[in-house]
Design a protein around this motif. Structure first.
Motif, PDB file in Angstrom:
ATOM      1  N   SER A 192      -0.682  -2.189  -2.179  1.00 13.80           N
ATOM      2  CA  SER A 192      -2.128  -2.015  -2.162  1.00 13.80           C
ATOM      3  C   SER A 192      -2.551  -1.236  -3.402  1.00 13.80           C
ATOM      4  CB  SER A 192      -2.555  -1.261  -0.904  1.00 13.80           C
ATOM      5  OG  SER A 192      -2.399   0.128  -1.103  1.00 13.80           O
ATOM      6  N   LEU A 193      -3.835  -1.035  -3.522  1.00 11.61           N
ATOM      7  CA  LEU A 193      -4.386  -0.243  -4.611  1.00 11.61           C
ATOM      8  C   LEU A 193      -3.785   1.159  -4.617  1.00 11.61           C
ATOM      9  CD1 LEU A 193      -6.727  -0.069  -6.744  1.00 11.61           C
ATOM     10  CD2 LEU A 193      -8.187   0.696  -4.889  1.00 11.61           C
ATOM     11  N   TYR A 194      -3.441   1.635  -3.426  1.00  8.62           N
ATOM     12  CA  TYR A 194      -2.936   3.007  -3.277  1.00  8.62           C
ATOM     13  C   TYR A 194      -1.408   3.061  -3.179  1.00  8.62           C
ATOM     14  CZ  TYR A 194      -7.830   3.225  -2.096  1.00  8.62           C
ATOM     15  OH  TYR A 194      -9.188   3.072  -2.124  1.00  8.62           O
TER      16      TYR A 194
ATOM     17  N   LEU B 280      -4.016   2.139   5.737  1.00 12.70           N
ATOM     18  CA  LEU B 280      -5.250   2.474   5.019  1.00 12.70           C
ATOM     19  C   LEU B 280      -6.388   2.711   6.004  1.00 12.70           C
ATOM     20  CD1 LEU B 280      -5.187  -0.127   2.096  1.00 12.70           C
ATOM     21  CD2 LEU B 280      -4.033   2.063   2.287  1.00 12.70           C
TER      22      LEU B 280
ATOM     23  N   TRP C  38       3.154  -3.970   2.249  1.00 10.90           N
ATOM     24  CA  TRP C  38       2.526  -4.776   1.194  1.00 10.90           C
ATOM     25  C   TRP C  38       1.957  -3.847   0.131  1.00 10.90           C
ATOM     26  CZ3 TRP C  38      -2.826  -3.832   1.487  1.00 10.90           C
ATOM     27  CH2 TRP C  38      -3.282  -3.352   2.724  1.00 10.90           C
TER      28      TRP C  38
ATOM     29  N   SER D 229      -4.938  -5.737  14.397  1.00 10.83           N
ATOM     30  CA  SER D 229      -3.939  -5.050  13.574  1.00 10.83           C
ATOM     31  C   SER D 229      -4.460  -3.724  13.019  1.00 10.83           C
ATOM     32  CB  SER D 229      -3.513  -5.962  12.426  1.00 10.83           C
ATOM     33  OG  SER D 229      -4.654  -6.326  11.703  1.00 10.83           O
TER      34      SER D 229
ATOM     35  N   LEU E  87     -12.485   5.274   3.529  1.00  5.76           N
ATOM     36  CA  LEU E  87     -12.131   6.335   2.587  1.00  5.76           C
ATOM     37  C   LEU E  87     -12.602   7.711   3.066  1.00  5.76           C
ATOM     38  CD1 LEU E  87     -12.949   4.523  -0.737  1.00  5.76           C
ATOM     39  CD2 LEU E  87     -10.779   4.666   0.478  1.00  5.76           C
TER      40      LEU E  87
ATOM     41  N   LYS F  57      -0.363  -5.611  17.077  1.00  3.90           N
ATOM     42  CA  LYS F  57      -1.336  -6.443  16.362  1.00  3.90           C
ATOM     43  C   LYS F  57      -2.034  -7.439  17.295  1.00  3.90           C
ATOM     44  CE  LYS F  57       1.997  -9.745  14.558  1.00  3.90           C
ATOM     45  NZ  LYS F  57       2.614 -10.337  13.402  1.00  3.90           N
TER      46      LYS F  57
ATOM     47  N   THR G   9      -3.618  -0.769   9.861  1.00  3.41           N
ATOM     48  CA  THR G   9      -2.856  -0.542   8.637  1.00  3.41           C
ATOM     49  C   THR G   9      -2.870   0.947   8.284  1.00  3.41           C
ATOM     50  OG1 THR G   9      -4.578  -0.631   6.955  1.00  3.41           O
ATOM     51  CG2 THR G   9      -3.831  -2.741   7.789  1.00  3.41           C
TER      52      THR G   9
ATOM     53  N   THR H 174       1.276  -2.534   7.675  1.00  3.91           N
ATOM     54  CA  THR H 174       0.499  -3.024   8.821  1.00  3.91           C
ATOM     55  C   THR H 174       1.409  -3.016  10.044  1.00  3.91           C
ATOM     56  OG1 THR H 174      -0.799  -4.414   7.358  1.00  3.91           O
ATOM     57  CG2 THR H 174      -0.870  -4.968   9.694  1.00  3.91           C
TER      58      THR H 174
ATOM     59  N   ALA I 288       4.855  -4.321   8.587  1.00  2.59           N
ATOM     60  CA  ALA I 288       5.008  -5.190   7.414  1.00  2.59           C
ATOM     61  C   ALA I 288       4.416  -4.417   6.245  1.00  2.59           C
ATOM     62  CB  ALA I 288       4.261  -6.493   7.626  1.00  2.59           C
TER      63      ALA I 288
END
Lengths: 612, 241
Positions: free
Chosen positions: A179-181, A199, A177, A195, A2, A191, A197, A186, A175
């Motif tokens: 998330s919280l955000y 984030l 997916w 990998s 973060l 990879k 991502t 990814t 790929a």
């Protein structure tokens, strides 16, 4: 990881994973909690121009930042529930851990290890262990280097207009997916080396001449004192040109572990002259199979190393890299050599000379002055945009690139035709005999779909093939190539039945016993070896004969056919031998393969490199 | 422009025309299935039983694991099951989901997961994930237990209810010994403020269970709030012997 938005007293905005380090270096500021992934923060706050930010009142600015972030999170479909609040930077308490991060000794060790590297977030833990730091301390160390402008934080995967792009490998294959955000991605392109991502971040550490511990040898090979090194690095470009121009003749080649043939001497000289005369930044060395293309780079490599330059020897396949490593070590004993491959233990040391697979090259950023790229047309590099991107990014902006191959692809040949890359030919083998020219023998073998050994054994053409294989195997070990694994399995049975008295074996890429079987064949324990393309490169067997069945198969392009034929006649004891393509008709690929080989022989003869 | 268009067109055509043969997610060999037969036998061990108290994989003739028989097991769960043995390639796979940003890999296992859950546990009224502390959730960006629970919910049509909070940022269980794991979690969870618990039977979902301490701690809160039966479902568990 973060990142927090920092708002400095002058109204300047930046992002930090460790605000305490910014406080230490840059003084008072405010920061926004909670933190967010760097990719999201940068994207959300893109509309915020520096000038508008400077002109606005502090309260307006703070509110605007929160508004932009919340709008971005809503748009992305984030389910983050926390409220955003500004906090004063003075709340931080200096930890003991932070103080020792300023130690010169630690910074030097880190610089030495990280020079020119891109470190993925998932690798931080290994780096911190290596430096005997807590992960949080390592993060602070990295951020300190960002503040000192010796490195930068990079969003690992970024959102673009029509999708995503990985900033390590350039791939847009991801790929997605939830998330919280909101939607995260990814990368699928790189990879295999860990990998990444959207984030996460990459830490990119710049190649820093001043902090590099490289030995810099100048005329007379005296080692420079550290204080003189900076000046030398600044003048390096000029130095390199004058140095290499001074010694553009090949000089003594007896220092190398192999004796140079006249053809090798000529090519090595051309290679040095290509770069010293400023003919270009990229050159293709098109060599005959088994002509010793690796060695001809040694004199050039020596010059770059002596000038304190970083050199990378790269190849797409692990086996090629592991074969190169001891050869380079033997020929450059004065330099620390770094080996990077998925099969080798991690190497943290910096060194002037690196040998690595093309996948590992993705871990570097503008780190090398010279890249020598061996077997450039081999799988998995051929046609792989990710690996091509990695190689391009690992080379310094003014760096030089040498491609080595016996079978160049269309792309590099086009570069040569358009003048973007130079061309140097190495047409003759060390023993001075011409390359065996492949023969095409027209036999219509049974169709390969669902073919069983029992059907082949009943086939009317089998006696003719048996005679041909027997004739070849009488001259030396016979290597039979087949295009698919299922065909290899069936034809092993056929050869075992037909030549019951001879040791017959074979293998394919995912055969668990592959290593042992190949090793047995190389040490003369099989008379006939049936294989897929796994053995089309990198092997030398005395007296070997080659038989390519179903040579018309679409998997066999010109390059494959030249490489397979190139296994024959590689040793001085047996410089001849036969390479036979079996097919119903001669295809264009077969004809071109033969033309390439004949052309190499013609060039070798014209150059006076053949002794027969 | 057409130089770039042609290869792209070829690629798209090839994708429409041929379907890539599926490779096993654990060993990488071509198998035509998400998990090949060899890996299923090696890691999922469907012929072996699971300890109903803690989820550990036990022998065919046993009813409980040694720890649970001697009273050291977790209390309060009516049953626990784990799809596979948390070891080797299966452990590596769970790490890919959890630590390497690849939660989407679970989608390929939906059929496998739902079939095992239905076979091993009685039908629930709700699926509840074990929560993650907000600090860790913020760092990772997702909770693998939530992904797993929502997948079971979606494929089986069972309500997904995220009603628990992790209120203490505990030390990771994997770094602790047996006794310390049990103590580490005391008071770590709570019911979300305002959450209404109306179910009799629930599945409590987590990625891995070793001692069963996390599941038991969450189950205790659910029981206190009126849930009669709590069953644990995990991707991986230890194996006895």
């Amino acid at each position: 990881m973060l990142y927090y938005v920092l708002l400095k007293a002058q109204g300047e905005i930046s992002f930090s994973p460790a605000p305490e380090v910014d406080k230490l270096w840059l003084g008072s500021f405010k920061y926004l909690r909670p933190g967010l992934p760097l990719e999201a923060l940068k994207r959300y706050l893109q509309p915020l121009s520096l000038s508008s930010c400077l002109s606005e009142k502090e309260n307006d600015k703070e509110r605007k930042i929160i508004r932009l972030i919340q709008r971005g999170l809503d748009k992305d479909g984030s389910v983050l529930k926390e409220d955003f609040e500004w906090h004063a930077g003075k709340q931080f308490i200096w930890t003991e851990g932070l103080k020792h991060l300023g130690s010169e000794e630690l910074l030097q060790e880190f610089s030495r290890m990280a020079d020119g590297r891109q470190i993925a977030e998932g690798e931080f833990i290994f780096w911190s262990q290596k430096l005997k730091l807590k992960e949080s301390e390592f993060l602070q160390l990295l951020h300190q280097e960002v503040i000192r402008k010796r490195g930068e934080w990079i969003e690992a995967v970024v959102r673009e207009k029509n999708g995503w792009r990985c900033r390590r490998c350039g791939s847009s294959q991801v790929a997605e997916w939830p998330s919280l955000y909101g939607t995260a991605a990814t990368c699928q392109g790189c990879k295999s080396i860990g990998s990444l991502t959207s984030l996460q971040v990459l830490f990119r550490f710049y190649t820093s001449p001043a902090s590099s511990p490289r030995k810099v040898y100048l005329s007379g090979r005296s080692e420079l004192k550290p204080q003189a090194e900076l000046k030398v690095q600044a003048e390096l470009k000029k130095e390199k040109e004058s140095k290499i121009q001074e010694s553009s003749d090949l000089g003594e080649t007896s220092q190398w572990s192999v004796d140079f043939t006249p053809a090798q001497k000529e090519a090595a000289k051309e290679l040095i002259s290509f770069f010293t005369t400023g003919s270009g930044k990229e050159v293709l060395v098109w060599a005959a199979c088994g002509a010793g293309k690796t060695e001809i780079c040694f004199p050039l490599l020596q010059r770059y190393l002596e000038a304190g330059r970083n050199v990378l020897f790269a190849a797409p396949r692990q086996d090629v890299v592991h074969d190169l490593h001891p050869r380079l070590q033997k020929n450059f004993p004065a330099y620390r050599l770094r080996l990077l491959s998925g099969a080798a233990p991690p190497n943290w040391e910096n060194s002037q000379l690196t040998v690595a697979t093309t996948h590992q090259v993705l871990r570097f950023w503008q780190a090398f002055d010279l890249i020598i790229f061996d077997e450039m047309d081999a799988y998995p590099y051929r046609g792989n945009q990710v690996l091509a991107y990695g190689l391009e990014k690992a080379l310094k902006k003014d760096g030089d690139l040498v491609y080595l191959t016996a079978t160049p692809g269309e792309e590099i040949l086009a570069k040569v035709s358009s003048g973007q890359a130079g061309l140097i030919r190495l047409p003759a083998r060390h023993h001075g005999n011409p390359l065996p020219v492949p023969e095409v023998i027209k036999i219509r073998l049974p169709a390969w779909d669902n073919l069983k050994a029992s059907q082949i054994l009943k086939d009317k053409y089998l006696p003719a093939l048996k005679d041909l294989a027997g004739e070849l195997a009488d001259k030396g070990p016979l290597l039979v190539f087949l295009p698919t694994v299922s065909l290899v399995k069936e034809w092993i049975k056929v050869f075992q039945a037909v030549f019951a008295d001879w040791p017959v074996t074979g293998s394919w890429s995912f055969d668990p016993e592959r290593r042992k079987k190949v090793s047995d064949f190389l040490t003369g324990q099989s008379r006939i070896f049936v294989s897929t393309s796994i053995l089309e490169r990198g092997i030398t067997v005395n007296g070997l004969q080659v038989l390519v069945l179903y040579a018309q198969h679409e998997l066999y392009d010109v390059r494959s056919l030249v490489q397979m034929a190139g296994r024959v006649g590689r040793t001085a004891e047996n410089p001849g031998g036969r390479a036979v393509f079996v097919a119903p008709q001669e295809t264009k690929a077969m004809a071109t393969a033969r033309d390439w080989i004949v052309e190499q022989n013609t060039l070798a003869r014209k150059g006076g490199f053949l002794c027969v | 422009m057409f130089d770039n268009l042609l290869p792209r067109l070829k690629q798209v055509t090839a994708q429409i025309w041929y379907k890539d043969e599926e490779c096993c997610l654990l060993c990488g060999q071509k198998s035509g299935k998400a998990i090949c037969r060899v890996c299923k036998e090696k890691y999922f061990l469907p012929e072996l039983r699971r300890c109903p108290t803690c989820g550990k994989i036990i022998g065919k003739s046993k009813t409980h694991c040694q720890d649970c028989l001697s009273g050291k097991g977790p209390q309060g769960l009516q049953g626990v099951t784990a799809l596979g043995h948390y070891e080797g390639a299966w452990k590596e796979f769970i790490h890919r989901i959890k630590f390497k940003g690849q939660p989407y890999l679970l989608l390929a296992l939906a059929a496998e997961l739902t079939a095992w859950a239905v076979k091993s546990l009685p039908p629930p009224d709700a699926v509840i994930p074990v929560p993650m502390h907000p600090n860790r959730l913020a760092q990772r960006g997702f909770n693998q237990a939530e992904v797993l629970a929502s997948l079971l919910s979606r494929y089986l049509g069972i309500p997904y209810c995220n009603v628990l909070d992790r209120v203490v940022d505990t030390v990771p269980q994997s770094t602790l010994g047996r006794q310390a794991r049990l103590e580490n979690l005391q008071g770590a969870f709570s019911l979300q403020p305002g959450a209404k618990v109306t179910w009799q039977t629930v599945w409590l979902v987590d990625d891995v269970t070793t001692t069963g301490a996390t599941l038991a701690e969450c189950a205790a809160i659910l029981h206190r709030n009126g849930v009669e039966k709590v069953y644990g479902f995990c991707l991986g568990a230890g194996k006895e012997g």
